[in-house]
Write a protein that holds these residues in place. Sequence first.
Motif, PDB file in Angstrom:
ATOM      1  N   GLY A   1       6.069   1.431  -3.634  1.00 31.18           N
ATOM      2  CA  GLY A   1       5.998   1.008  -2.244  1.00 31.18           C
ATOM      3  C   GLY A   1       4.724   0.101  -2.096  1.00 31.18           C
ATOM      4  N   GLY A   2       4.270   0.009  -0.926  1.00 26.61           N
ATOM      5  CA  GLY A   2       3.271  -0.865  -0.736  1.00 26.61           C
ATOM      6  C   GLY A   2       3.577  -2.141  -0.095  1.00 26.61           C
ATOM      7  N   LEU A   3       2.464  -3.215  -0.002  1.00 31.14           N
ATOM      8  CA  LEU A   3       2.878  -4.361   0.196  1.00 31.14           C
ATOM      9  C   LEU A   3       3.743  -5.182  -0.668  1.00 31.14           C
ATOM     10  CD1 LEU A   3      -0.075  -5.809   2.218  1.00 31.14           C
ATOM     11  CD2 LEU A   3       2.020  -5.653   3.137  1.00 31.14           C
ATOM     12  N   LYS A   4       3.725  -4.906  -1.922  1.00 35.98           N
ATOM     13  CA  LYS A   4       4.052  -5.407  -3.256  1.00 35.98           C
ATOM     14  C   LYS A   4       3.153  -6.688  -3.691  1.00 35.98           C
ATOM     15  CE  LYS A   4       7.660  -2.995  -2.879  1.00 35.98           C
ATOM     16  NZ  LYS A   4       7.479  -2.266  -1.745  1.00 35.98           N
TER      17      LYS A   4
ATOM     18  N   MET B   1      -3.807   1.406  -2.739  1.00 33.48           N
ATOM     19  CA  MET B   1      -2.581   1.870  -1.710  1.00 33.48           C
ATOM     20  C   MET B   1      -1.956   0.794  -0.948  1.00 33.48           C
ATOM     21  SD  MET B   1      -4.289   5.395  -0.359  1.00 33.48           S
ATOM     22  CE  MET B   1      -4.980   6.837  -1.047  1.00 33.48           C
ATOM     23  N   PHE B   2      -2.690  -0.138  -0.761  1.00 36.44           N
ATOM     24  CA  PHE B   2      -2.025  -1.238   0.251  1.00 36.44           C
ATOM     25  C   PHE B   2      -1.355  -2.245  -0.640  1.00 36.44           C
ATOM     26  CE2 PHE B   2      -5.233   0.355   3.076  1.00 36.44           C
ATOM     27  CZ  PHE B   2      -4.547   0.262   4.463  1.00 36.44           C
ATOM     28  N   ILE B   3      -1.698  -2.289  -2.009  1.00 29.84           N
ATOM     29  CA  ILE B   3      -1.113  -3.490  -2.701  1.00 29.84           C
ATOM     30  C   ILE B   3       0.083  -2.948  -3.265  1.00 29.84           C
ATOM     31  CG2 ILE B   3      -1.240  -4.700  -4.710  1.00 29.84           C
ATOM     32  CD1 ILE B   3      -4.422  -4.732  -4.416  1.00 29.84           C
ATOM     33  N   GLY B   4       0.264  -1.528  -3.747  1.00 26.79           N
ATOM     34  CA  GLY B   4       1.530  -1.146  -4.230  1.00 26.79           C
ATOM     35  C   GLY B   4       1.916  -2.039  -5.593  1.00 26.79           C
ATOM     36  N   GLY B   5       3.275  -1.691  -5.831  1.00 29.62           N
ATOM     37  CA  GLY B   5       3.858  -2.064  -7.195  1.00 29.62           C
ATOM     38  C   GLY B   5       4.363  -3.460  -6.984  1.00 29.62           C
TER      39      GLY B   5
ATOM     40  N   LEU C   1       9.636   3.597   7.668  1.00 30.72           N
ATOM     41  CA  LEU C   1       9.383   2.420   8.001  1.00 30.72           C
ATOM     42  C   LEU C   1       8.693   1.498   6.870  1.00 30.72           C
ATOM     43  CD1 LEU C   1       9.351   0.746  10.662  1.00 30.72           C
ATOM     44  CD2 LEU C   1       6.772   1.188  10.780  1.00 30.72           C
ATOM     45  N   GLY C   2       8.191   2.110   5.971  1.00 28.07           N
ATOM     46  CA  GLY C   2       7.430   1.768   4.809  1.00 28.07           C
ATOM     47  C   GLY C   2       8.429   1.390   3.586  1.00 28.07           C
TER      48      GLY C   2
ATOM     49  N   PHE D   1       2.661   5.287   5.048  1.00 28.70           N
ATOM     50  CA  PHE D   1       3.303   3.961   5.335  1.00 28.70           C
ATOM     51  C   PHE D   1       3.555   3.364   4.023  1.00 28.70           C
ATOM     52  CE2 PHE D   1       2.691  -0.259   7.872  1.00 28.70           C
ATOM     53  CZ  PHE D   1       4.207  -0.123   8.099  1.00 28.70           C
ATOM     54  N   ASN D   2       2.658   3.555   3.168  1.00 22.00           N
ATOM     55  CA  ASN D   2       2.827   2.614   1.866  1.00 22.00           C
ATOM     56  C   ASN D   2       3.558   3.887   0.914  1.00 22.00           C
ATOM     57  OD1 ASN D   2       1.502   0.277   2.485  1.00 22.00           O
ATOM     58  ND2 ASN D   2      -0.324   1.539   2.869  1.00 22.00           N
ATOM     59  N   ASN D   3       4.130   4.954   1.327  1.00 25.37           N
ATOM     60  CA  ASN D   3       4.745   5.766   0.402  1.00 25.37           C
ATOM     61  C   ASN D   3       4.117   6.244  -0.809  1.00 25.37           C
ATOM     62  OD1 ASN D   3       7.542   3.540   1.334  1.00 25.37           O
ATOM     63  ND2 ASN D   3       7.276   5.426   2.235  1.00 25.37           N
ATOM     64  N   ILE D   4       2.860   6.671  -0.582  1.00 22.04           N
ATOM     65  CA  ILE D   4       1.826   7.304  -1.614  1.00 22.04           C
ATOM     66  C   ILE D   4       1.982   8.733  -1.788  1.00 22.04           C
ATOM     67  CG2 ILE D   4      -0.219   7.266  -2.487  1.00 22.04           C
ATOM     68  CD1 ILE D   4      -0.468   4.364  -1.118  1.00 22.04           C
ATOM     69  N   GLY D   5       1.721   9.462  -0.588  1.00 22.16           N
ATOM     70  CA  GLY D   5       1.544  10.590  -0.561  1.00 22.16           C
ATOM     71  C   GLY D   5       0.333  11.315  -0.386  1.00 22.16           C
ATOM     72  N   PRO D   6      -0.307  11.653  -1.139  1.00 26.57           N
ATOM     73  CA  PRO D   6      -1.906  12.094  -1.119  1.00 26.57           C
ATOM     74  C   PRO D   6      -2.879  10.926  -0.563  1.00 26.57           C
ATOM     75  CG  PRO D   6      -1.549  11.605  -3.363  1.00 26.57           C
ATOM     76  CD  PRO D   6      -0.280  11.493  -2.684  1.00 26.57           C
ATOM     77  N   GLY D   7      -3.474  11.357   0.560  1.00 31.78           N
ATOM     78  CA  GLY D   7      -4.551  10.489   1.069  1.00 31.78           C
ATOM     79  C   GLY D   7      -6.026  10.995   0.587  1.00 31.78           C
TER      80      GLY D   7
END
Length: 483
Positions: free
Chosen positions: A346-349, A335-339, A460-461, A427-433
């Motif tokens: 989303g995510g950090l990239k 979730m934090f890493i992202g694409g 913000l994300g 914040f990371n634009n994922i949706g489900p947690g």
Amino acid sequence: MNYHTVFGTVGKVLLVEAGLLVLPLITSLLYQDGCATDFLIAIAAALLLGGLLYCLCRKNTGGSSIRDGFVIVSLAWLALSAVGAIPFVLSGEIPSFVDAFFEIVSGFTTTGASILADVEALSPSILIWRSFSHWVGGMGVLVFLVMLTGKNSDRSIHILRAEMPGPIVDKIVPRAQDTARTLYVIYLGMTLLLVLLLLAGGMSLFESLLHAFGTAGTGGFGMKNDSLAGYSPYLQWVISIFMLLFGINFNLYYLLLLRRIRDFFHSNELHTYVAIIFAAVALITWNISPMYENVAEALRHAVFQTSSIMTTTGFATADFNLWPSLSKAVLLLLMFIGGCAGSTAGGLKVSRIVLLFQLGRQKLRQALHPRSVSVCRLDGRAVDEHTLSGVSAYFTLYMLSFAAIFLVLSAEPFDLETNFSAVTACFNNIGPGLSAVGPTGNYAAYSPQAKLLLSFAMLLGRLEIYPLLLTLAPSTWKRHHGR
């Protein structure tokens, strides 16, 4: 700040949104679901407000700066969301404006978080508007605007750099308008290909469009309460593959169009992206295999959920809340890493992760060998200090923003896992947690204030922090001329 440029462009965005609302209006008329009037009112509001802003600010004097670009992006996305929420409220399907605002922000930011417990009860036109907002927000409505009207090259590239995700945004062709057009041609082509493959798998045209919008924008809004769990393995594999494809930098697809195959496969970010996916799939498959009838089924679910979380899409074929802690931990890290940078994810990239890793290794080496000289490289090229300091500053702001939002949200009466994963997912634009906001849950139980906070987190994300924070700074609103 150049007020004419800022508010004139926001007016243009609202006029574009009026055109985008025609699709759900046509859907409502075709299905006769009773929402046509609601969409007509939203279109009228967009035309009235957008036309007023454009006419009042049409006379533009002075230049445009990157600061103007940041403010334009922030205000445009807020205006887009405020007007986009109108059909939800007027139709009565999401009566609360705060809930409707949360839902449409989640749509435009391609997050996929929802306050709805029963998605299947929604009208066809509302369903299509939710998912279409993913497609619009995935590449960015301002990128679309630049493609249509980007005559001012300087202003256009400022907007592209403010809206497109990633540490470095460059023009892939000489003119910013041509860059935006190239990106949208690739985006549209991949979306149409996905629609055809979904149709071949037995989905109706409506279902294919709806899921293609959600996949292309890496958003995750669906039309079933169990997301994609009830669809065939073929359809799940197709969407898994396309989620991964939409998580790749679109500049690389442009290289493929130019037949620069070697440059495509030379990308460090792409190598890292693929390596992380393979590692995560292998670990999760091994971990969840005892829960399924055979390894093939476990692999399918592992690939789908890894693709969905890594690309921050948010579709689901299984309730990963029930998976072992190791698998949930892997998904949480993804979730934090992202694409990749320059993708719809989303995510950090991944590019930032690569550069942060290289920067950390460089500092360790310098601590051991103070006189040594080492250079951080990306795709075979040395990365300048300005870019590296920008990545470090972004990571610092990212962690501070995350911590602040999590601290405020912790006042809500939910367990630590729910609140932490809710902030992570929004914040990371994922949706489900996880826990109460997992793939079978939703965000309805949060207070109106918490929903507004999480809406802010989604924006913000998606806008990568700087535009919103700079818009909130009083110094940004001082009038200036030139660049």
